[in-house]
Design a protein around this motif. Structure first.
Motif, mmCIF file in Angstrom:
data_model
loop_
_atom_site.group_PDB
_atom_site.id
_atom_site.type_symbol
_atom_site.label_atom_id
_atom_site.label_comp_id
_atom_site.label_asym_id
_atom_site.label_seq_id
_atom_site.Cartn_x
_atom_site.Cartn_y
_atom_site.Cartn_z
ATOM 1 N N ILE A 284 0.816 -1.271 -0.415
ATOM 2 C CA ILE A 284 0.216 0.224 0.099
ATOM 3 C C ILE A 284 1.122 1.112 -0.204
ATOM 4 O O ILE A 284 1.359 1.355 0.673
ATOM 5 C CB ILE A 284 -0.671 0.554 1.234
ATOM 6 N N PHE A 285 1.035 1.585 -0.519
ATOM 7 C CA PHE A 285 0.960 3.435 -0.763
ATOM 8 C C PHE A 285 0.208 4.969 -0.243
ATOM 9 O O PHE A 285 -1.146 4.638 -0.375
ATOM 10 C CB PHE A 285 1.711 3.848 -2.260
ATOM 11 N N VAL A 286 0.381 5.490 0.751
ATOM 12 C CA VAL A 286 0.103 6.475 1.365
ATOM 13 C C VAL A 286 0.335 8.118 1.099
ATOM 14 O O VAL A 286 1.152 8.427 1.470
ATOM 15 C CB VAL A 286 0.205 6.285 3.190
ATOM 16 N N LEU A 287 0.017 8.578 0.520
ATOM 17 C CA LEU A 287 0.146 10.170 0.197
ATOM 18 C C LEU A 287 -0.615 11.333 1.744
ATOM 19 O O LEU A 287 -1.883 11.299 1.212
ATOM 20 C CB LEU A 287 -0.449 10.630 -1.155
ATOM 21 N N SER A 288 0.207 12.089 2.177
ATOM 22 C CA SER A 288 -0.753 12.208 3.159
ATOM 23 C C SER A 288 -0.618 13.597 3.303
ATOM 24 O O SER A 288 -0.531 14.440 4.207
ATOM 25 C CB SER A 288 0.005 11.532 4.497
ATOM 26 N N SER A 289 -0.029 14.732 2.206
ATOM 27 C CA SER A 289 0.156 15.592 1.811
ATOM 28 C C SER A 289 -1.289 16.693 2.568
ATOM 29 O O SER A 289 -2.039 16.498 2.028
ATOM 30 C CB SER A 289 0.715 15.758 0.380
ATOM 31 N N ARG A 290 0.149 16.961 2.728
ATOM 32 C CA ARG A 290 -1.132 18.896 3.161
ATOM 33 C C ARG A 290 -1.453 19.425 1.472
ATOM 34 O O ARG A 290 -2.782 20.226 1.709
ATOM 35 C CB ARG A 290 -1.218 20.075 4.137
ATOM 36 N N VAL A 291 -0.849 19.870 0.571
ATOM 37 C CA VAL A 291 -1.293 19.749 -0.735
ATOM 38 C C VAL A 291 0.046 19.714 -1.529
ATOM 39 O O VAL A 291 1.385 19.381 -0.760
ATOM 40 C CB VAL A 291 -1.233 21.900 -0.381
ATOM 41 N N GLU A 292 -0.075 19.270 -2.356
ATOM 42 C CA GLU A 292 0.907 18.760 -3.578
ATOM 43 C C GLU A 292 0.307 19.572 -4.715
ATOM 44 O O GLU A 292 -0.242 20.196 -4.729
ATOM 45 C CB GLU A 292 0.265 16.796 -4.186
ATOM 46 N N GLY A 293 1.746 19.812 -5.726
ATOM 47 C CA GLY A 293 1.478 19.734 -7.290
ATOM 48 C C GLY A 293 0.608 18.885 -7.774
ATOM 49 O O GLY A 293 0.040 19.295 -8.517
ATOM 50 N N TYR A 294 0.753 17.808 -7.811
ATOM 51 C CA TYR A 294 0.188 17.249 -8.609
ATOM 52 C C TYR A 294 0.235 15.986 -8.010
ATOM 53 O O TYR A 294 -0.692 15.049 -7.868
ATOM 54 C CB TYR A 294 0.587 16.611 -10.114
ATOM 55 N N GLY A 295 0.705 15.273 -7.806
ATOM 56 C CA GLY A 295 0.871 13.958 -6.619
ATOM 57 C C GLY A 295 1.408 12.780 -7.296
ATOM 58 O O GLY A 295 1.299 11.692 -7.846
#
Length: 392
Positions: A284-295
């Motif tokens: 599993i991959f998790v993206l926890s960013s508050r803000v992203e340019g694109y991800g």
């Protein structure tokens, strides 16, 4: 067709933008004369593999054995201590820019009278808009969301970007926002990032490993991921969280992990230039960013066949992840929802995770380097035709 991509430092660690440029340049170089332009260079060997056969033109070489001496060296040091007049102080890398970099950028841009110049970082995009000759196709692409750009940067864009031939965003949402502030004076279009070409084995999704990756900075939200993991760990203590990257927030994350008694189950792995191989070890991959340019990292995980869980932060994840089809999207800032989504994916039958991973892999393949490079080539030809030049 001569195509040039100008970057802050192609030899450094960089991040998502450098990954995007390397892949795009390698694909375009199969059919065109392509050059990487590095404003700065501070090391002998590039941290990441550079596209084979693509020349790199360095404007300012800061390696100790390349520093000029005598009167030339003194003049350079003096100019390097004076602030830039080209690039706003609000630019994230402003401390690197100076009167000396202004001089080198001006000299280089004035030498160009043909082909295409592409900038993908705000300071260099502004400099390109100000300096590029009208006979050269000038294009800038924004890789961070509209909401994170300071007012000073936006004001400089409004002032100077009308001289660009095209300004590109990664998402429709940001394109709409920029069109509003440019008021019809700038040609704005959308150009998504391609999936990196990862020539590695796909994950078999058998390891009890969840992975996150990025700079250890507040914007990446790893404190939120660790908080969510404390809840996941209570229900699935046999699973492990691995976070790859480094940055100034590392001590805070180490303290948080210790306070939540997660040592041994939540691990800060440090920086790696072999992230695809590490992704292929995860389930599993998790993206926890508050803000992203694109991800972009979401596409990297999908290209390894790893299903993803992501906050629906601005901007990018919603443009990449189809909830329930190739991953899960949860409301931004809702840490409980993030933990629940991770637990739900852990508790899926193995075939369920495989189905999500396969759908993500197909999406990554649909956004291949070849497909996105073809869109760039169409744009270059259109702009050259507008300038009355014959595309080659």
């Amino acid at each position: 067709m001569k195509i040039r991509f100008i970057m802050h430092d192609v030899y450094g660690r960089g991040g998502g933008v450098l990954t995007v440029v390397r892949g795009l340049v390698e694909e375009l170089a199969k059919r065109h004369e392509v050059e990487l332009v590095s404003l700065f260079r501070a090391r002998d060997e590039a941290t990441h593999r550079l596209p084979p056969g693509v020349p790199v033109h360095t404007l300012i070489d800061n390696r100790p054995d390349q520093m000029p001496t005598g009167q030339t060296g003194r003049a350079r040091r003096t100019a390097s201590q004076q602030p830039s007049r080209l690039i706003p102080a609000a630019e994230p890398r402003s401390r690197h820019y100076s009167r000396h970099s202004d001089e080198q950028l001006t000299q280089y841009m004035e030498s160009l009278r043909d082909g295409v110049i592409v900038a993908m970082q705000p300071g260099l995009s502004i400099a390109t808009a100000r300096l590029a000759h009208e006979s050269t196709v000038s294009i800038a692409q924004e890789h961070r969301p509209f909401v994170v750009r300071p007012k000073e940067i936006r004001a400089a864009m409004v002032e100077h970007f009308p001289r660009l031939d095209t300004f590109l965003t990664l998402t429709d949402r940001d394109a709409r926002r920029y069109r509003r502030i440019f008021k019809g004076n700038v040609d704005v279009a959308v150009m998504p990032n391609a999936t990196p070409n990862f020539a590695i084995a796909q994950s078999d999704l058998s390891n009890k490993v969840v992975i996150g990756a990025g700079h250890l900075l507040k914007g990446k939200g790893f404190d939120r991921l660790v908080a969510a993991w404390s809840m996941v760990h209570q229900r699935h203590p046999d699973w492990e969280l691995r976070i790859f990257g480094d940055g100034k927030n590392k001590p805070e994350l180490e303290r948080q992990i210790a306070e939540l008694e997660l040592n041994g189950t939540a691990r800060l792995m440090g920086y790696t230039n072999r992230l695809p191989e590490e992704m292929a070890k995860a389930s599993i991959f998790v993206l926890s960013s508050r803000v992203e340019g694109y991800g972009m990292v979401l596409m990297e995980a999908m290209s390894c066949g790893v299903p993803v869980v992501s906050f629906d932060c601005p901007t990018g994840p919603r443009d990449i992840v189809t909830h329930g089809e190739d991953g899960y999207l949860v409301p931004n800032h809702d840490i409980d929802a993030l933990a629940d989504a991770i637990v739900e994916m852990i508790e899926l039958p193995h075939e369920g995770r495989k189905a999500l991973g396969a759908a993500g892999l197909q999406k990554a393949q649909d956004r291949s380097q070849a497909a996105i490079a073809a869109r760039w080539e169409d744009l270059f030809r259109e702009q050259q035709a507008t300038k009355g030049k014959i595309p080659q």
